[in-house]
Design a protein around this motif. Structure first.
Motif, PDB file in Angstrom:
ATOM      1  N   ASN A 145       0.805  -1.086   0.246  1.00  0.00           N
ATOM      2  CA  ASN A 145      -0.040  -0.105   0.189  1.00  0.00           C
ATOM      3  C   ASN A 145       1.057   1.519  -0.466  1.00  0.00           C
ATOM      4  O   ASN A 145       1.578   1.391   1.322  1.00  0.00           O
ATOM      5  N   LEU A 176      -5.624   2.537   2.513  1.00  0.00           N
ATOM      6  CA  LEU A 176      -5.483   1.205   3.152  1.00  0.00           C
ATOM      7  C   LEU A 176      -6.778   1.480   4.688  1.00  0.00           C
ATOM      8  O   LEU A 176      -5.996   2.378   5.494  1.00  0.00           O
ATOM      9  N   ARG A 207       2.577  -1.384   4.348  1.00  0.00           N
ATOM     10  CA  ARG A 207       2.178  -0.348   3.972  1.00  0.00           C
ATOM     11  C   ARG A 207       3.501   0.244   3.873  1.00  0.00           C
ATOM     12  O   ARG A 207       4.877   0.556   4.118  1.00  0.00           O
ATOM     13  N   GLN A 257       6.404   1.902   6.653  1.00  0.00           N
ATOM     14  CA  GLN A 257       6.035   1.601   7.562  1.00  0.00           C
ATOM     15  C   GLN A 257       7.434   1.728   8.660  1.00  0.00           C
ATOM     16  O   GLN A 257       6.796   1.782   9.652  1.00  0.00           O
TER      17      GLN A 257
END
Length: 306
Positions: free
Chosen positions: A70, A105, A124, A127
């Protein structure tokens, strides 16, 4: 699918049972299969172009060999592009496929992804930085902290001791982390406290924001942009205010987008090769060793704006 090669086809071509083909191609432990038979099955599978059925394999392994990233809209910068390339290449080396999702997301969309493709992992973008784990694996050597230090250090090397950081008005999540590293770098270099300011997207409002910053902090001589786009807005705002860049105000960008070289004056920026970061992420989600990965140090591309 019509024409799909099955295990039965491989079994017929190699002269063994479908069960033996399954044991060989799935590397099932505890089976007494001779090296000669194993080689014959593998050669038949390659010759026929056998491809494992993804759904069946997902049921067997508990997940598909799909990894979802994402990333939102962060694909313009050099960092995101080289990160995705490294992530995808490394996953492919281990027979996994990368899917990139651009929408936000949410819990609902995450559940939809999990129900639809049973991914091995959902990542992600950035992240590690957002969760604060980056410094656990050498952030000051080759991660976001060192990239930020290169940007501030470049300005310090040119004699700037009063530096501001231009942050987008919408305050993206990474801005807090980047600002923290920039402030720490300024302290380590013995500079005056870094002055953050938020620069709007519109040209007129950006000029007003820069004007207010300089009115309140007249000794500032340089600005570090959160990204190249932010730095370019700052350059345009400075020129609209009648300032000379870099004589009156030096400006440096971050992440080496293609646009900086086309600006007048051309934008100095920080180039980051994130391919190793992507490979590191791929191996981490697959549970593989990362010790042999080498990450290149970020470097400054010197142009006219500094």
């Amino acid at each position: 699918m019509a024409g799909r090669v099955s295990m039965r086809d491989v079994a017929a071509a190699s002269g063994v049972s479908p069960a033996t083909v399954s044991f060989v191609l799935n590397n099932v432990a505890g089976q007494t299969i001779s090296p000669t038979t194993r080689k014959r099955v593998e050669e038949a599978a390659r010759s026929l172009g056998y491809v494992p059925h993804g759904i069946a394999r997902a049921l067997r392994e508990g997940s598909s060999r799909i990894v979802v990233l994402n990333i939102g809209q962060n694909l313009e910068g050099n960092y995101s592009q080289t990160y995705v390339r490294g992530l995808g290449d490394e996953l492919a080396r281990h027979e996994h496929v990368l899917l990139v999702q651009h929408q936000e997301l949410t819990d609902d969309s995450l559940k939809q992804i999990q129900d639809a493709v049973s991914p091995r992992a959902v990542i992600r973008f950035a992240q590690r930085y957002l969760t604060g784990h980056e410094l656990d694996d050498g952030g000051w050597q080759s991660g976001l902290a060192s990239h930020t230090a290169a940007q501030i250090g470049h300005l310090a090397e040119r004699g700037h001791t009063r530096i501001a950081m231009a942050i987008p008005e919408d305050r993206p999540p990474l801005s807090t982390v980047r600002l923290h590293f920039a402030e720490e770098t300024a302290r380590n270099l013995g500079l005056a406290p870094l002055q953050p300011f938020f620069i709007p997207a519109s040209r007129r409002d950006a000029a007003r924001a820069l004007e207010e910053l300089l009115a309140e902090n007249g000794s500032i001589t340089a600005v570090a942009g959160f990204v190249d786009e932010t730095a370019l807005r700052t350059v345009k705002a400075a020129l609209d205010l009648g300032l000379r860049v870099p004589e009156d105000l030096a400006v440096i960008g971050y992440d080496a987008t293609p646009y900086g070289e086309l600006a007048t004056p051309a934008l100095s920026t920080v180039h980051i090769d994130a391919e190793a970061h992507g490979r590191h992420t791929a191996r981490s989600v697959l549970g593989l060793a990362v010790d042999d990965l080498v990450t290149q140090t970020a470097h400054v591309i010197q142009r006219e704006s500094t």
